[in-house]
Design a protein around this motif. Structure first.
Motif, PDB file in Angstrom:
ATOM      1  N   MET A   1       4.392  -7.361  35.392  1.00 40.44           N
ATOM      2  CA  MET A   1       4.857  -8.648  34.919  1.00 40.44           C
ATOM      3  C   MET A   1       5.513  -8.459  33.552  1.00 40.44           C
ATOM      4  N   PRO A   2       6.643  -9.068  33.335  1.00 39.85           N
ATOM      5  CA  PRO A   2       7.354  -8.863  32.072  1.00 39.85           C
ATOM      6  C   PRO A   2       6.782  -9.641  30.891  1.00 39.85           C
ATOM      7  N   LEU A   3       5.776 -10.503  31.098  1.00 38.62           N
ATOM      8  CA  LEU A   3       5.136 -11.188  29.976  1.00 38.62           C
ATOM      9  C   LEU A   3       3.905 -10.401  29.538  1.00 38.62           C
ATOM     10  N   VAL A   4       3.810 -10.147  28.250  1.00 38.13           N
ATOM     11  CA  VAL A   4       2.678  -9.391  27.703  1.00 38.13           C
ATOM     12  C   VAL A   4       2.124 -10.142  26.493  1.00 38.13           C
ATOM     13  N   TRP A   5       0.878  -9.887  26.188  1.00 35.48           N
ATOM     14  CA  TRP A   5       0.242 -10.485  25.016  1.00 35.48           C
ATOM     15  C   TRP A   5       0.733  -9.773  23.757  1.00 35.48           C
ATOM     16  N   ARG A   6       1.146 -10.533  22.774  1.00 32.47           N
ATOM     17  CA  ARG A   6       1.514  -9.970  21.468  1.00 32.47           C
ATOM     18  C   ARG A   6       0.247  -9.659  20.670  1.00 32.47           C
ATOM     19  N   LEU A   7      -0.749 -10.515  20.803  1.00 30.83           N
ATOM     20  CA  LEU A   7      -2.014 -10.395  20.076  1.00 30.83           C
ATOM     21  C   LEU A   7      -3.148 -10.330  21.094  1.00 30.83           C
ATOM     22  N   ASN A   8      -4.235  -9.706  20.721  1.00 38.57           N
ATOM     23  CA  ASN A   8      -5.402  -9.690  21.589  1.00 38.57           C
ATOM     24  C   ASN A   8      -6.008 -11.094  21.569  1.00 38.57           C
ATOM     25  N   PRO A   9      -5.995 -11.810  22.707  1.00 34.31           N
ATOM     26  CA  PRO A   9      -6.439 -13.203  22.697  1.00 34.31           C
ATOM     27  C   PRO A   9      -7.907 -13.387  22.311  1.00 34.31           C
ATOM     28  N   ALA A  30     -13.346 -21.234  31.429  1.00 30.98           N
ATOM     29  CA  ALA A  30     -14.163 -20.785  32.556  1.00 30.98           C
ATOM     30  C   ALA A  30     -14.401 -19.282  32.434  1.00 30.98           C
ATOM     31  N   GLN A  31     -15.434 -18.809  33.088  1.00 31.31           N
ATOM     32  CA  GLN A  31     -15.757 -17.375  33.072  1.00 31.31           C
ATOM     33  C   GLN A  31     -14.584 -16.547  33.597  1.00 31.31           C
ATOM     34  N   SER A  32     -13.887 -17.059  34.613  1.00 31.03           N
ATOM     35  CA  SER A  32     -12.740 -16.328  35.167  1.00 31.03           C
ATOM     36  C   SER A  32     -11.607 -16.210  34.147  1.00 31.03           C
ATOM     37  N   THR A  33     -11.416 -17.241  33.351  1.00 33.60           N
ATOM     38  CA  THR A  33     -10.389 -17.189  32.309  1.00 33.60           C
ATOM     39  C   THR A  33     -10.787 -16.200  31.222  1.00 33.60           C
ATOM     40  N   LEU A  34     -12.074 -16.188  30.862  1.00 32.62           N
ATOM     41  CA  LEU A  34     -12.548 -15.209  29.880  1.00 32.62           C
ATOM     42  C   LEU A  34     -12.298 -13.786  30.365  1.00 32.62           C
ATOM     43  N   ALA A  35     -12.530 -13.546  31.643  1.00 32.76           N
ATOM     44  CA  ALA A  35     -12.291 -12.210  32.205  1.00 32.76           C
ATOM     45  C   ALA A  35     -10.811 -11.853  32.106  1.00 32.76           C
ATOM     46  N   LYS A  36      -9.933 -12.811  32.393  1.00 29.13           N
ATOM     47  CA  LYS A  36      -8.493 -12.551  32.283  1.00 29.13           C
ATOM     48  C   LYS A  36      -8.103 -12.273  30.839  1.00 29.13           C
ATOM     49  N   LEU A  37      -8.670 -13.033  29.906  1.00 30.60           N
ATOM     50  CA  LEU A  37      -8.378 -12.796  28.494  1.00 30.60           C
ATOM     51  C   LEU A  37      -8.893 -11.429  28.053  1.00 30.60           C
ATOM     52  N   HIS A  39      -9.120  -8.758  29.789  1.00 30.29           N
ATOM     53  CA  HIS A  39      -8.254  -7.703  30.330  1.00 30.29           C
ATOM     54  C   HIS A  39      -6.779  -7.942  30.020  1.00 30.29           C
ATOM     55  N   GLU A  40      -6.537  -8.951  29.162  1.00 31.12           N
ATOM     56  CA  GLU A  40      -5.181  -9.311  28.742  1.00 31.12           C
ATOM     57  C   GLU A  40      -4.265  -9.544  29.938  1.00 31.12           C
ATOM     58  N   GLU A  41      -4.772 -10.293  30.907  1.00 32.56           N
ATOM     59  CA  GLU A  41      -4.022 -10.666  32.109  1.00 32.56           C
ATOM     60  C   GLU A  41      -3.439 -12.068  31.919  1.00 32.56           C
ATOM     61  N   PRO A  42      -2.492 -12.455  32.766  1.00 37.23           N
ATOM     62  CA  PRO A  42      -1.908 -13.796  32.661  1.00 37.23           C
ATOM     63  C   PRO A  42      -2.947 -14.886  32.923  1.00 37.23           C
ATOM     64  N   ILE A  43      -2.775 -16.023  32.245  1.00 36.11           N
ATOM     65  CA  ILE A  43      -3.645 -17.177  32.442  1.00 36.11           C
ATOM     66  C   ILE A  43      -2.783 -18.391  32.780  1.00 36.11           C
ATOM     67  N   ALA A  44      -3.421 -19.454  33.236  1.00 36.42           N
ATOM     68  CA  ALA A  44      -2.711 -20.684  33.604  1.00 36.42           C
ATOM     69  C   ALA A  44      -2.095 -21.332  32.363  1.00 36.42           C
ATOM     70  N   TRP A  45      -1.045 -22.115  32.585  1.00 37.05           N
ATOM     71  CA  TRP A  45      -0.378 -22.803  31.480  1.00 37.05           C
ATOM     72  C   TRP A  45      -1.347 -23.692  30.712  1.00 37.05           C
ATOM     73  N   SER A  46      -2.218 -24.393  31.437  1.00 36.39           N
ATOM     74  CA  SER A  46      -3.178 -25.279  30.770  1.00 36.39           C
ATOM     75  C   SER A  46      -4.121 -24.487  29.868  1.00 36.39           C
ATOM     76  N   GLU A  47      -4.487 -23.283  30.287  1.00 34.85           N
ATOM     77  CA  GLU A  47      -5.351 -22.436  29.465  1.00 34.85           C
ATOM     78  C   GLU A  47      -4.590 -21.890  28.262  1.00 34.85           C
ATOM     79  N   LEU A  48      -3.320 -21.567  28.449  1.00 36.12           N
ATOM     80  CA  LEU A  48      -2.487 -21.117  27.330  1.00 36.12           C
ATOM     81  C   LEU A  48      -2.355 -22.233  26.297  1.00 36.12           C
TER      82      LEU A  48
END
Length: 72
Positions: A1-9, A30-37, A39-48
């Protein structure tokens, strides 16, 4: 995916006073969102949006577009 985190969330949240314990206890993410954060994976727009509100950062400060990101 061409979107990457600039900072460690998670580090950014920690710097703003939000430990993973606090996030879970207050049900901020949610726990699933924490796991994505974690591993620096994409998250939903609402979570962003929530991440931006908590940290005071704009999406452009948090994520970047990388045209030719190498495959992992």
């Amino acid at each position: 995916m061409p979107l990457v985190w600039r900072l460690n969330p998670l580090q950014l949240l920690k710097d703003c006073g939000y430990t993973t314990y606090r996030i879970r206890e207050e049900k901020i993410f949610a726990q699933s969102t924490l796991a994505k954060l974690r591993h620096e994976e994409p998250i939903a727009w609402s979570e962003l949006e929530k991440l931006c509100q908590l940290t005071g950062k704009s999406p452009g400060k948090l994520i970047a577009f990388v045209k030719n990101k190498p495959s992992e």
